[in-house]
Design a protein around this motif. Structure first.
Motif, PDB file in Angstrom:
ATOM      1  N   TRP A 300       0.861  -1.253   0.095  1.00  0.00           N
ATOM      2  CA  TRP A 300      -0.112  -0.020  -0.117  1.00  0.00           C
ATOM      3  C   TRP A 300       0.994   1.241  -0.137  1.00  0.00           C
ATOM      4  CZ3 TRP A 300      -3.921  -1.846   4.357  1.00  0.00           C
ATOM      5  CH2 TRP A 300      -4.892  -2.749   3.859  1.00  0.00           C
ATOM      6  N   ASN A 303       2.194   2.390  -3.380  1.00  0.00           N
ATOM      7  CA  ASN A 303       1.290   2.791  -4.323  1.00  0.00           C
ATOM      8  C   ASN A 303       1.334   4.409  -4.403  1.00  0.00           C
ATOM      9  OD1 ASN A 303       0.365   0.339  -4.781  1.00  0.00           O
ATOM     10  ND2 ASN A 303      -1.772   0.403  -3.592  1.00  0.00           N
ATOM     11  N   HIS A 305      -0.539   6.971  -4.888  1.00  0.00           N
ATOM     12  CA  HIS A 305      -1.618   7.723  -4.439  1.00  0.00           C
ATOM     13  C   HIS A 305      -1.310   7.882  -2.895  1.00  0.00           C
ATOM     14  CE1 HIS A 305      -3.603   4.038  -3.385  1.00  0.00           C
ATOM     15  NE2 HIS A 305      -4.346   4.462  -2.233  1.00  0.00           N
ATOM     16  N   VAL A 306      -0.693   6.675  -2.423  1.00  0.00           N
ATOM     17  CA  VAL A 306      -0.484   6.692  -0.937  1.00  0.00           C
ATOM     18  C   VAL A 306       1.010   7.390  -0.786  1.00  0.00           C
ATOM     19  CG1 VAL A 306      -0.092   5.521   1.270  1.00  0.00           C
ATOM     20  CG2 VAL A 306      -1.739   4.779  -0.341  1.00  0.00           C
ATOM     21  N   GLY A 345      -7.421  -0.572   3.960  1.00  0.00           N
ATOM     22  CA  GLY A 345      -6.640   0.497   4.423  1.00  0.00           C
ATOM     23  C   GLY A 345      -5.873   0.228   5.743  1.00  0.00           C
ATOM     24  N   GLY A 375      -5.448   1.873   1.179  1.00  0.00           N
ATOM     25  CA  GLY A 375      -4.345   1.317   0.347  1.00  0.00           C
ATOM     26  C   GLY A 375      -4.620   0.766  -0.878  1.00  0.00           C
ATOM     27  N   GLU A 376      -6.113   0.249  -0.818  1.00  0.00           N
ATOM     28  CA  GLU A 376      -6.672  -0.080  -2.241  1.00  0.00           C
ATOM     29  C   GLU A 376      -7.059   0.946  -3.129  1.00  0.00           C
ATOM     30  OE1 GLU A 376      -6.006  -3.019  -2.997  1.00  0.00           O
ATOM     31  OE2 GLU A 376      -5.176  -3.963  -1.305  1.00  0.00           O
ATOM     32  N   PRO A 377      -6.563   1.118  -4.265  1.00  0.00           N
ATOM     33  CA  PRO A 377      -7.006   2.420  -5.251  1.00  0.00           C
ATOM     34  C   PRO A 377      -8.635   2.413  -5.507  1.00  0.00           C
ATOM     35  CG  PRO A 377      -5.097   1.518  -5.903  1.00  0.00           C
ATOM     36  CD  PRO A 377      -5.198   0.358  -4.766  1.00  0.00           C
ATOM     37  N   ASP A 378      -9.024   1.155  -5.470  1.00  0.00           N
ATOM     38  CA  ASP A 378     -10.619   1.019  -6.099  1.00  0.00           C
ATOM     39  C   ASP A 378     -11.382   1.337  -4.732  1.00  0.00           C
ATOM     40  OD1 ASP A 378     -10.269  -1.230  -4.536  1.00  0.00           O
ATOM     41  OD2 ASP A 378     -10.845  -2.706  -6.367  1.00  0.00           O
ATOM     42  N   ILE A 380     -11.274   4.026  -3.089  1.00  0.00           N
ATOM     43  CA  ILE A 380     -11.102   5.732  -2.806  1.00  0.00           C
ATOM     44  C   ILE A 380     -12.168   6.304  -3.465  1.00  0.00           C
ATOM     45  CG2 ILE A 380      -9.541   7.656  -3.244  1.00  0.00           C
ATOM     46  CD1 ILE A 380      -7.211   5.611  -3.488  1.00  0.00           C
TER      47      ILE A 380
END
Lengths: 451, 451
Positions: A300, A303, A305-306, A345, A375-378, A380
């Motif tokens: 995560w 990634n 975005h994090v 997350g 953590g999981e982009p989908d 968000i």
């Protein structure tokens, strides 16, 4: 005791003033020895030769570093002022006063001040500077302190309109007796700790003798932080009046309270139970590589975005050590959050008292804080973050009945995060400077009645 | 010959670079000896120890002065950079690129440049710097010049697209051979005058051998000014690209041409006849106190609306000396203008070649200039100024048939004056830096055919 020294010469005095202010206003921890820091795009190093409980640190030469950490030359005050201004502007939002056209910069002040031989953008009253320069030993310092408290501080406190503790603190204490104690300590005339203890004793006697001033003096004795005035790093700063003339208007900020002697003991972080659909468990660290939870957090954090907000896209081994370290202490607990059976997350739950935030606002002993990463982009962008934040805040308040507030400190530029906290019921209470960002202090308060 | 010296140390080198550029870009005359100047709100003094025909002056310590002209301390480069930026911003109009949000400042460049050890915001190509550092005597310098002209300058000139003389001049000459000659002169390796004469000889030979480059090389040999790149004082400057990264983009400006040997002789200023209703006569200076014309000019100059722009609200005796001095020379003629039999204003008519403007643009020998003040407050604001300016311009063009242009240089902030010149038929040709203002260069050109 280490004797504080000032290198000869005005330029070192000027850079030291700026560096002291920048360290205080960004709540940067300081200890004796080498210090490296980044101000705007300027990388600097110095030696802290005097570590002051009131922030009156003494420094060796302050050097500019090149890209490979080699010293280039001694930093000029104007260069450091430019870097501080650029830093403060970049930390603040574009619509902040410090970014307004015509707000001026610290350099404008310096160009104006140098011919007047002024050194500090927020200089102390001249009589206090004279005291700080002339007192020559600890006994004389104690006598000065006694007369100052009786003759000046007490009348001023009794004459202050009750209620405005922050204004009174900056005007009467942090920019009064505490500043003088710091200057005397740096000069090597006193042990600051001795004089601070004497001041606290006198203030306790004052509060006992004059119950009408307990509202203020009690605050000075027990608050984790005290209000001081910032000149370098407040987003509300301006260096020019509307009329165009140079006028540095300090803005309030909080500094650690050197008068507070006892820090109450509080238990570690409770593990909250979240509402329907949610699950939360402390990270498990197992085996040589840390096991599946460590691997998940590591994935995560890497990634994009994090990583852009957390800046902790570390190798898995570093995350294993980080998480094991957190689990071994009482500062914070790393947790994995699930939604409808799926891990989505990562949150870190922490006691403010043991966190860097403790330097930034007048926390209560049981205040709890939270860092969050979906953590999981989908997962968000559909209100998951704010729903989770509300669930965590309510869960923490339920788990620790003595906790009155759950807080967080997203970067003011991270509008998505600030917005999610707002949607979850957190209020934006303040903007606080930290070593690499200005954070919005977001506060989720326990509802006033029942629950 | 005075041997140029550089004081030891990077800071002096940095302040010297900035001071040289500021002097060049504001067309400030320089001579060996003490120099006082005001950059923004910063007052400075230094000694010019090497006066360079190419602007590569050498300086003693550059000191900041207090309000009573006492030296405070040696100016730091970053402080001077801040003052230069403030100065350039104040000279330029609010909507100029240099005043745009996000345009950055010279300080941003310096904070970025210092860790890279960069000293000059518009550094020369490295191989030229190497030449300037390594050449050790005049003979070697002459050999370098020869090979430079043959091997580098000539091919570059022949390959340049004809027509763009200003771009070619900055790229190939002022930031090429002339800069190297200046550096060698400051190092004491050559007499700049000798090397400049040798360069001019070689350029004459080039122009003879290659008629296709005469358009450019002829310009270099005869133009009063040559184009260089400004880094401190152009209103079109920006220090940041739109993307936010630091990038100093030099903007063109004109400097005096050190290669031009002959200055054509031109007669003094002709007295024009103005059109119907107007009269114009040179000021008469009579008797010990100067007489009624001097008194009149003195009175007008002390009227607030004139004083604010002319800044010459002097005592009558000073005006008497000033006017007598002008009348005794060939630079300018002070005149009183009447309208319908009433004295209403003051004009100074001047030969550009003998004026400070000669350093600022590529004037023609017969160019004439005009300064104007409508002295009587009740004669302002009904088109009187612009009607007078048109009458003066047409009168001057009629009085000197070889004159092709009448020019003026109102402060860019004086919108009323710039507007009046425009209404009178003057075009705004350029913005030029002068020691205390940026001026709009206003040009009234002789009509192309007949009259």
């Amino acid at each position: 005791m280490t004797t504080g020294v000032d290198l000869a010469g005005q330029p070192h005095q000027r850079t030291s003033v700026l560096l002291r202010r920048w360290l205080a206003e960004t709540h940067t921890p300081v200890a004796e020895g080498p210090l490296r820091l980044t101000v705007g795009s300027l990388r600097l190093r110095t030696d802290v030769v005097y570590d002051s409980p009131t922030g009156a640190h003494g420094f060796g030469p302050i050097q500019v570093l090149d890209a490979t950490d080699g010293p280039v030359e001694v930093a000029e005050p104007a260069l450091l002022a430019a870097a501080c201004s650029a830093d403060a502007r970049a930390r603040a939002l574009p619509d902040a006063p410090i970014n307004a056209a015509g707000s001026g910069s610290l350099l404008d002040w310096m160009v104006d001040a140098l011919p007047r031989r002024a050194v500090d953008p927020l200089a102390l009253p001249e009589d206090l500077v004279a005291v700080a320069r002339s007192v020559s030993d600890a006994a004389e310092a104690q006598r000065w302190l006694s007369s100052h408290v009786e003759g000046r501080l007490l009348p001023a406190v009794r004459g202050w309109e009750p209620g405005d503790a922050t204004g009174a603190t900056a005007a009467l204490l942090t920019r009064g007796a505490l500043a003088v104690i710091g200057l005397l300590g740096r000069r090597g005339v006193v042990h600051e700790a001795d004089l601070l203890a004497a001041l606290a004793d006198r203030l306790r006697a004052v509060a006992e003798a004059y119950p009408d001033v307990e509202w203020l003096v009690g605050h000075w004795l027990t608050s984790p932080t005290l209000t001081d005035l910032a000149a370098l790093n407040g987003s509300r700063l301006r260096y020019r009046a509307e009329s165009g003339e140079i006028r540095v208007q300090g803005v309030p900020f909080e500094v650690r309270n050197p008068l507070r002697s006892e820090v109450p003991n509080v238990p570690g972080v409770p593990i909250p139970e979240l509402g329907a659909g949610w699950s939360l468990r402390p990270v498990r660290v197992e085996g040589a590589d840390g096991g599946p939870d460590v691997e998940l957090v590591h994935r995560w954090m890497n990634n994009g975005h994090v990583a852009v907000n957390w800046d902790q896209a570390w190798p898995v081994a570093q995350w294993r050590d980080e998480l094991a370290g957190q689990l071994a202490g009482q500062h914070s607990v790393p947790c994995i959050v699930g939604l409808d059976g799926r891990d989505v997350g990562y949150v870190e739950l922490y006691r403010v008292q043991r966190d860097k935030l403790a330097r930034c606002y007048s926390y209560e002993p049981h205040d709890l804080g939270v860092h969050i990463a979906i953590g999981e982009p989908d997962a968000i962008g559909r209100g998951v973050g704010s729903a989770l934040l509300r669930a965590v805040a309510e869960g923490l308040l339920a788990a620790d009945r003595e906790c009155g507030r759950v807080v967080a400190e997203p970067n003011v530029h991270n509008g998505a995060s600030v917005g999610a906290f707002g949607k979850a019921g957190f209020d934006r209470a303040a903007e606080v400077g930290l070593p690499n960002k200005n954070s919005a202090l977001m506060v989720f308060a326990r509802p006033a009645s029942g629950e």
